[in-house]
Design an enzyme around this catalytic site. Structure first.
Site, PDB file in Angstrom:
ATOM      1  N   SER A  41       0.921  -0.699  -0.879  1.00 29.55           N
ATOM      2  CA  SER A  41      -0.129  -1.105   0.043  1.00 29.55           C
ATOM      3  C   SER A  41      -1.157  -1.886  -0.761  1.00 29.55           C
ATOM      4  O   SER A  41      -2.059  -1.302  -1.354  1.00 29.55           O
ATOM      5  CB  SER A  41      -0.772   0.122   0.707  1.00 29.55           C
ATOM      6  OG  SER A  41      -1.747  -0.265   1.639  1.00 29.55           O
ATOM      7  N   PRO A  42      -1.022  -3.212  -0.818  1.00 31.54           N
ATOM      8  CA  PRO A  42      -1.945  -4.003  -1.634  1.00 31.54           C
ATOM      9  C   PRO A  42      -3.329  -4.017  -1.000  1.00 31.54           C
ATOM     10  O   PRO A  42      -3.489  -3.660   0.178  1.00 31.54           O
ATOM     11  CB  PRO A  42      -1.310  -5.398  -1.614  1.00 31.54           C
ATOM     12  CG  PRO A  42      -0.513  -5.439  -0.357  1.00 31.54           C
ATOM     13  CD  PRO A  42      -0.018  -4.046  -0.136  1.00 31.54           C
ATOM     14  N   ASP A  84       2.602  -2.350   3.256  1.00 35.20           N
ATOM     15  CA  ASP A  84       1.691  -1.859   4.295  1.00 35.20           C
ATOM     16  C   ASP A  84       0.411  -2.684   4.253  1.00 35.20           C
ATOM     17  O   ASP A  84      -0.253  -2.762   3.219  1.00 35.20           O
ATOM     18  CB  ASP A  84       1.388  -0.377   4.043  1.00 35.20           C
ATOM     19  CG  ASP A  84       0.124   0.091   4.754  1.00 35.20           C
ATOM     20  OD1 ASP A  84      -0.015  -0.195   5.957  1.00 35.20           O
ATOM     21  OD2 ASP A  84      -0.718   0.748   4.106  1.00 35.20           O
TER      22      ASP A  84
END
Length: 361
Positions: A41-42, A84
């Site tokens: 999830s960056p 995400d």
């Protein structure tokens, strides 16, 4: 592969490693086509700057390009990339950013990834934000989902939905018990006799319902006991677990390049996968270590196999309409909500539509 000095390991287990380092440096030391799943999830492209260093929308794609190059190189041909991403709003306007869709198109058209499937993570416990558009001017509804892009280098990544089956609903159990008449539906779908076969469980949809309400986990207790600030934007363990189960086998390699508190690593460790986590902010890793120096706990409060409480329901959109004439309510704002309502106070800002689901984590 670049020949450089090995990175120092922040923490290590029999199955994985945490690096306090730039994930680009970590990935450049990874052999080509050796990772089975990149689950991450960056930082989102948010209007408001966050403690964990999110990128602004106008520079997001350029910032992501170097990561895309390494993702494409280190991922196995039959591996998966799962990202995400939360949505964002245009600064000062009640309209949405397109950055996460642009990122998807860039990854597919410029870096030759395939969109295996799009998923939507519905967080039933999300607050109604942004308050200005949702609570004050009442011209938008609350944003309840994140997009989760499941990408792959090949159109045929390894995967099995048998790993993520869910219990039958009450209506399906009734149908299996009472039977039904096989026929062609008006939609053109042929509902055959095979539809009545009891396979023991149901194939899930691409809408994943997980409330993000962790309040008493081993991780949070470790942070509290050691006066460590917990990571402010953790995804729930059930999210990486879903994809780790579906697209990897034991001993496969899972990488999270934006690890934060290393939730992905903890889940991979519990499921017997090899893993690598990279994170730039050391204070987050101080808490992440707590996931491994103490006994890894299974999530508590999970629904049992046929427990109806394990389902989160979305009300039918017309549940409160019941024939009510829209003319009986205030007319739509002619300016689309441009003018802020006068005399707005905290007491009359509606917060009744917040769904808070408590868990026993």
């Amino acid at each position: 592969m670049t020949k450089t000095k090995p990175l120092a390991t922040y923490h290590e287990t029999n199955l994985g490693r945490i690096y306090h380092a730039d994930s680009l440096d970590v990935m450049k030391r990874q052999e080509t086509e050796t990772v089975d799943l990149i689950m991450t999830s960056p930082p989102f492209a948010l209007t408001r700057k966050k403690d964990y260093g999110n990128e602004q929308e106008d520079t997001y794609l350029d910032w992501f390009r170097n990561f895309a190059v390494e993702f494409q190189r280190i991922l196995k041909k039959d591996g998966s990339l799962v990202i995400d991403l939360g949505g964002a709003w245009k600064p000062g306007l009640p309209v949405r950013s397109l950055y996460h869709f642009k990122l998807l198109i860039m990854l597919c058209e410029e870096y030759n990834f395939h969109l295996a499937q799009e998923f939507y993570w519905w967080n039933p416990s999300k607050l109604p934000t942004p308050a200005e558009w949702v609570n004050v001017r009442r011209i938008r509804v609350k944003d309840g989902v994140n997009t989760v892009w499941w990408l792959s280098k090949s159109p045929w990544p390894r995967a099995s939905n048998r790993r993520v089956l869910q219990p039958y609903s009450d209506s399906m159990k009734t149908l299996l018990s009472n039977g039904y008449k096989a026929k062609m539906r008006p939609s053109g779908h042929d509902i055959s006799d095979k539809f009545a076969i009891d396979n023991g469980a149901s194939i899930p949809p691409n809408l994943i319902a997980i409330p993000n309400t962790e309040s008493n986990s081993g991780y949070l207790r470790y942070c509290k006991d050691n006066s460590i600030k917990a990571h402010p934007a953790r995804f729930p363990a059930a999210l990486p677990e879903y994809f780790i189960r579906m697209v990897t086998d034991p001993d496969d390699v899972v990488l999270d390049p934006f690890a934060g508190s290393c939730v992905t690593g903890e889940v991979a460790e519990r499921l017997g996968r090899k893993w690598v986590c990279a994170e730039l902010i050391e204070s987050y890793l101080e808490g992440a270590k707590g996931r491994f120096v103490q006994k890894v706990e299974l999530p508590k409060g999970k629904a049992q196999k046929n427990d109806e409480s394990g389902y989160y329901r979305i009300p039918h959109p017309g549940l409160l309409w019941n024939g009510v004439d829209e003319r009986d309510s205030a007319p739509l704002p002619e300016d689309g909500g441009r003018q802020r309502p006068a005399n707005i106070s905290k007491s009359n800002v509606c917060r009744d539509d917040v769904t808070i689901i408590k868990t026993a984590e």
